[in-house]
Each structure stands twice: as C-alpha cells, then as structure tokens.
Design a protein around this motif. Structure first.
Motif, PDB file in Angstrom:
ATOM      1  N   MET A   1       0.819  -1.208   0.000  1.00  4.89           N
ATOM      2  CA  MET A   1       0.000   0.000   0.000  1.00  4.89           C
ATOM      3  C   MET A   1       0.856   1.263   0.000  1.00  4.89           C
ATOM      4  SD  MET A   1      -2.924  -1.345   2.631  1.00  4.89           S
ATOM      5  CE  MET A   1      -4.082  -0.018   2.365  1.00  4.89           C
ATOM      6  N   ALA A   2       1.966   1.229   0.714  1.00  2.46           N
ATOM      7  CA  ALA A   2       2.875   2.378   0.724  1.00  2.46           C
ATOM      8  C   ALA A   2       3.440   2.627  -0.670  1.00  2.46           C
ATOM      9  CB  ALA A   2       3.999   2.140   1.727  1.00  2.46           C
ATOM     10  N   SER A   3       3.675   1.548  -1.406  1.00  2.07           N
ATOM     11  CA  SER A   3       4.176   1.687  -2.773  1.00  2.07           C
ATOM     12  C   SER A   3       3.171   2.435  -3.643  1.00  2.07           C
ATOM     13  CB  SER A   3       4.459   0.301  -3.361  1.00  2.07           C
ATOM     14  OG  SER A   3       4.821   0.387  -4.720  1.00  2.07           O
ATOM     15  N   LYS A   4       1.889   2.141  -3.466  1.00  2.00           N
ATOM     16  CA  LYS A   4       0.863   2.853  -4.224  1.00  2.00           C
ATOM     17  C   LYS A   4       0.814   4.330  -3.819  1.00  2.00           C
ATOM     18  CE  LYS A   4      -2.260  -0.982  -5.319  1.00  2.00           C
ATOM     19  NZ  LYS A   4      -2.042  -0.868  -6.768  1.00  2.00           N
ATOM     20  N   ALA A   5       0.983   4.582  -2.511  1.00  2.00           N
ATOM     21  CA  ALA A   5       0.971   5.972  -2.040  1.00  2.00           C
ATOM     22  C   ALA A   5       2.129   6.762  -2.646  1.00  2.00           C
ATOM     23  CB  ALA A   5       1.048   5.991  -0.512  1.00  2.00           C
ATOM     24  N   VAL A   6       3.307   6.176  -2.625  1.00  2.00           N
ATOM     25  CA  VAL A   6       4.493   6.850  -3.158  1.00  2.00           C
ATOM     26  C   VAL A   6       4.353   7.120  -4.654  1.00  2.00           C
ATOM     27  CG1 VAL A   6       6.950   6.512  -3.655  1.00  2.00           C
ATOM     28  CG2 VAL A   6       6.049   5.967  -1.387  1.00  2.00           C
TER      29      VAL A   6
ATOM     30  N   THR B   1      -3.522   7.101  -5.571  1.00  2.00           N
ATOM     31  CA  THR B   1      -4.342   7.350  -4.384  1.00  2.00           C
ATOM     32  C   THR B   1      -5.723   6.712  -4.495  1.00  2.00           C
ATOM     33  OG1 THR B   1      -3.203   9.471  -4.124  1.00  2.00           O
ATOM     34  CG2 THR B   1      -5.225   9.163  -2.860  1.00  2.00           C
ATOM     35  N   ILE B   2      -6.358   6.804  -5.643  1.00  2.00           N
ATOM     36  CA  ILE B   2      -7.710   6.257  -5.813  1.00  2.00           C
ATOM     37  C   ILE B   2      -7.690   4.738  -5.619  1.00  2.00           C
ATOM     38  CG2 ILE B   2      -9.686   6.048  -7.348  1.00  2.00           C
ATOM     39  CD1 ILE B   2      -9.100   8.900  -6.430  1.00  2.00           C
TER      40      ILE B   2
ATOM     41  N   PHE C   1      -6.372  11.755   0.217  1.00  2.00           N
ATOM     42  CA  PHE C   1      -6.456  10.310   0.421  1.00  2.00           C
ATOM     43  C   PHE C   1      -7.658   9.960   1.300  1.00  2.00           C
ATOM     44  CE2 PHE C   1      -5.121   6.834   3.410  1.00  2.00           C
ATOM     45  CZ  PHE C   1      -5.415   5.775   2.544  1.00  2.00           C
ATOM     46  N   LEU C   2      -7.822  10.673   2.420  1.00  2.00           N
ATOM     47  CA  LEU C   2      -8.935  10.390   3.328  1.00  2.00           C
ATOM     48  C   LEU C   2     -10.281  10.661   2.659  1.00  2.00           C
ATOM     49  CD1 LEU C   2      -7.472  11.848   6.649  1.00  2.00           C
ATOM     50  CD2 LEU C   2      -7.695   9.444   6.006  1.00  2.00           C
ATOM     51  N   GLN C   3     -10.330  11.714   1.848  1.00  2.00           N
ATOM     52  CA  GLN C   3     -11.566  11.988   1.089  1.00  2.00           C
ATOM     53  C   GLN C   3     -11.855  10.843   0.110  1.00  2.00           C
ATOM     54  OE1 GLN C   3     -13.826  14.775   1.300  1.00  2.00           O
ATOM     55  NE2 GLN C   3     -14.973  13.255   0.117  1.00  2.00           N
ATOM     56  N   SER C   4     -10.798  10.321  -0.491  1.00  2.00           N
ATOM     57  CA  SER C   4     -10.969   9.213  -1.438  1.00  2.00           C
ATOM     58  C   SER C   4     -11.459   7.945  -0.748  1.00  2.00           C
ATOM     59  CB  SER C   4      -9.638   8.933  -2.160  1.00  2.00           C
ATOM     60  OG  SER C   4      -9.234  10.031  -2.946  1.00  2.00           O
TER      61      SER C   4
END
Length: 450
Positions: free
Chosen positions: A339-344, A348-349, A392-395
C-alpha cells in the motif's frame, strides 16, 4: 545453505574431504567390477558375494545404509547389489496408488524412500555431484511414476511425492552450488524450462494438463517437503527467477493458485468471477511470504511487491476483495509495503478502494476492524503533505460510498441466482463501513472501546 545440515548424518566425512582428488579413482570401476580386495569387508570377507547379497535382503534399508559406511569396499558391494535385478526390485517399491490415508507423507512407502535417499547419499558419498546424479538417475530410470509424464493417474499417485522426499534426503546439507546443479539436472532431464515456457506464453488454461503436471512436479518434487523455510525459498527462487516478472506471476499462480476439486486443474477465472475464500489464496500468500520473509538475496522487497502487483492481474484484473484478502493473508509487512508503494507512486484512488475492501474482508472474517483503521493511519504518514493526506482520506470516504452504490445497483438489477450473494455482500459492506467509522471515531476522540 547452512539450514540444510542434517544431524543424522554426522558420521559422514566433511565436505572438503569427500571432494578430494582421490574420489574418481576409487570409484572408477564401482559399477562394473568386483575386483576390489575383500580385506576391508571385515567379518564378511569369508563369504562369497552371493551370500553377502542374500544377507542384504534380510536387512532394512536403514541398516544397509549404516552398513555402507563401514568401508569403501562394503559400500561398493552394496552399490553393486542395488544395481542387480533382485536388489532393484526389493528397493524400488512402486506401490504408489494403493493409498487411502489422508496424510500421504506418513505412509510406509514415503518413509521407505526417505530411507532410500539416505542410503544413496552414503553410498555415493565420494562421487562428484554430477556423477552422483547420473548414477542415481540410472537406477531410478525404470520407475515410471518418477517421470514428469510417467503416471497416467497423477492425482491418485504418490510417486512424485516419494521422489521429492528421496531428493530432499539426498541433498540435505549440500551447498547452494550443488543444489543449483541438481535443479539444472532435473530441468535437463524433464525439459522443465521448455514446458514452463509453453504455459507462460500460451493463453491461460489452453494447456491445462501441462499446467497440472508442472504444478504437481514443482510442489511434490521441489517445494513441499523442506523443514526450513529458507530451503523452500531457495527452490522456489530457482523456479521463478529465470523468468520475467509477468511470467513469474503466471508460474506462481499455476503452482499455488486455486484448483478444481474435481480434476485438480488450475481455475483461472476464480479471482475474477466473484469473491473467494481463504483456502483459494492461502498457497499464494504463503509463497509470497516465503520470498519476502526469508531474506533470500535474490529478492528485494520491491521485487516481491512488484510480483504481488503483477499477480493481481493474472489472467485479468482481480476483484478488489480478492486482492485485499491476499494482502491480509500475506501479513502486515507485505500489506503495508504494497500500500505504501501505491501511495508513493501517486495511485491514491486505487489505494483508497483497497482500504474499503480491507475493511470488507475484516468484517466478513470477523477480524478486528481497528487493524484496518490503523493500517490506513500508517499509510497516511507515507504522504508527504497535508493536502495529499486529506485527498487520500476523502478518497476513502468516497470509496465506501461508490462501492455501496455499485453493490446496491447489482442487487436491484435482480441477477437471478446471485441475488442472495449480492445482497449479503451489500449487507457486509454497510456493516464494514459502520464498524470502520466507529473505530475512526474512537481514534479521533481518544476513546477506548469497551
């Protein structure tokens, strides 16, 4: 590979000694001549060799194995006995199909081949690895169920299982270079690489019988019997590393993915057609953890995460619920790193949708929902700015709403026999959203749940 050291073999001379330059000359006529002097036969020296071989018939395989360590001459005569028709018939048992026990690894024939592996290990001790393998193949060549396509009923056969136990015992304590030679020898013998190339370059499911054979050979012969995880990781690395990442993912699915209970063949559509259960994903998750956790030098964390990402589109993009379930089964470290890889990488979606389905799986399997919330909190810290975190939190909030609307539309469409399943999925998702947000409220209000 230090984990391969087996304490039951402590009487064997060390590796350096048995690889001495004298090894070839002392065995040059081992299999063709009985010209060695009998002075080292001890109390057997007064017996004709025929009587010596008759005595061997009354000894267990373990006893013969111990006897082979008395001297080189005794070992030579035991090898000659193994090569005779009577010795081969007695030692190479082939009752591979008369088994009804649930745990096939505890059957007598499997234990027999474990003992036989030790016997061959000791008898061929002074030979170079290449010569050992050639001799052993020569002896085992007539056992059809040891061959890649040798058995007509592979799902009811323990032949490959016995072969795998035999090889495990034989190679225990060998270093990585020798074990690579074993793998290369097996590949050459079975044309395994060519067969793998066929299945990874073909349409999934177009060569079902070959996929099944590859799965059975890799699992039974190479992967499933090792006590130490590092050994299993070594053999799995041998299988996967020669291939590009996309082919690695395909092979991983063939070897560890879900199979049909009727014919044992790989079910390619399982992850695409609907939510699946833990039993279908457990093998894949264990293989991923094996590569990630054992510290194998050939695999970095990025390699494993890329493999998981590639796996989630084999043969096409999985349902997010199945992807989430695989991550949960793979453990906290892999789940967070993925998941961190996707964030970096700014995905985000995708990440927000994944959080939604982590919550859904947690609800269905009765996992603690605070785990999913804490995972989201930990991932939030990967984003470098408050704006990125807020987005991110909104998503995540939008992801819950979107998923609920999609499932509601599916229920309202009245899709025949799937109505009940669709409704239950919607029910679980609504419950998951409620539980998830309850944990968020506890966290933000600094309230401990009762």
């Amino acid at each position: 590979m230090t984990s391969r050291v087996n304490t039951s073999f402590t009487l064997i001379p060390n590796q350096k000694y048995r690889r001495s330059s004298r090894r070839s000359s002392c065995f040059s006529n081992t299999f063709d001549s009985d010209s060695q002097p009998l002075s080292t036969l001890g109390n057997f020296k007064a017996l004709p060799l025929e009587i010596f071989q008759i005595i061997l018939k009354y000894l267990s395989v373990k006893d013969i194995s111990m006897l082979s360590m008395v001297s080189k001459t005794v070992s030579q005569h035991i090898i000659n006995y193994i090569s005779t028709s009577s010795g081969s018939k007695r030692l190479l048992l082939q009752d591979f199909h008369d088994l009804e026990l649930p745990d096939r690894e505890d059957t007598a024939i499997v234990e027999h081949y474990r003992s036989l592996g030790l016997l061959f290990k000791r008898c061929t001790l002074l030979l170079p690895t290449k010569e050992r393998l050639k001799y052993i193949h020569k002896i085992l060549a007539d056992v059809s169920c040891f061959k890649f396509n040798g058995c007509a009923a592979p799902l009811q056969c323990v032949g490959l299982l016995c072969y795998g136990i035999f090889l495990q015992t034989l190679t225990a304590g060998w270093d990585e270079l020798e074990c690579h030679r074993v793998y290369n020898f097996l590949c050459e013998l079975t044309h395994l690489s060519r067969k793998m190339q066929t299945v990874v370059c073909s349409k999934p499911g177009s060569a079902r019988k070959l996929e099944l054979r590859i799965r059975l050979f890799c699992r039974n012969v190479l992967l499933d019997h090792w006590t130490h995880r590092s050994d299993s990781a070594f053999w799995l690395t041998c299988i996967l590393k020669p291939w590009p990442m996309v082919n690695q993912a395909r092979l991983l699915y063939i070897i560890f993915g879900p199979i049909s209970p009727q014919d044992g063949q790989v079910v390619w559509q399982k992850m695409i057609e609907g939510p699946t259960d833990e039993s279908c994903l457990k093998g894949l998750a264990e293989a991923i953890k094996l590569l990630y956790d054992t510290g194998t030098k050939e695999w970095t964390a990025d390699d494993v995460i890329s493999l998981v990402d590639e796996l989630s589109v084999v043969p096409r993009e999985w349902l997010l619920e199945n992807n989430a379930r695989l991550l949960i089964l793979s453990g906290n470290n892999i789940c967070f790193t993925f998941m961190a890889s996707k964030a970096v990488n700014g995905r985000t979606i995708e990440l927000a949708k994944l959080i939604v389905f982590l919550a859904l799986v947690s609800e269905k399997e009765l996992y603690c929902m605070d785990w999913a919330v804490k995972m989201m909190q930990k991932v939030c810290k990967v984003f470098s700015t408050p704006v990125e975190r807020n987005n991110f939190l909104q998503s995540v909030a939008d992801g819950f709403a979107c998923a609920i609307m999609e499932m509601l539309q599916l229920v309202m469409s009245g899709d025949g026999d799937d109505d009940d399943r669709s409704f239950m999925n919607l029910f679980h998702l609504v419950q998951a959203q409620a539980s998830f947000h309850k944990e968020v409220l506890y966290l933000t209000m600094n309230v401990l749940p009762s």
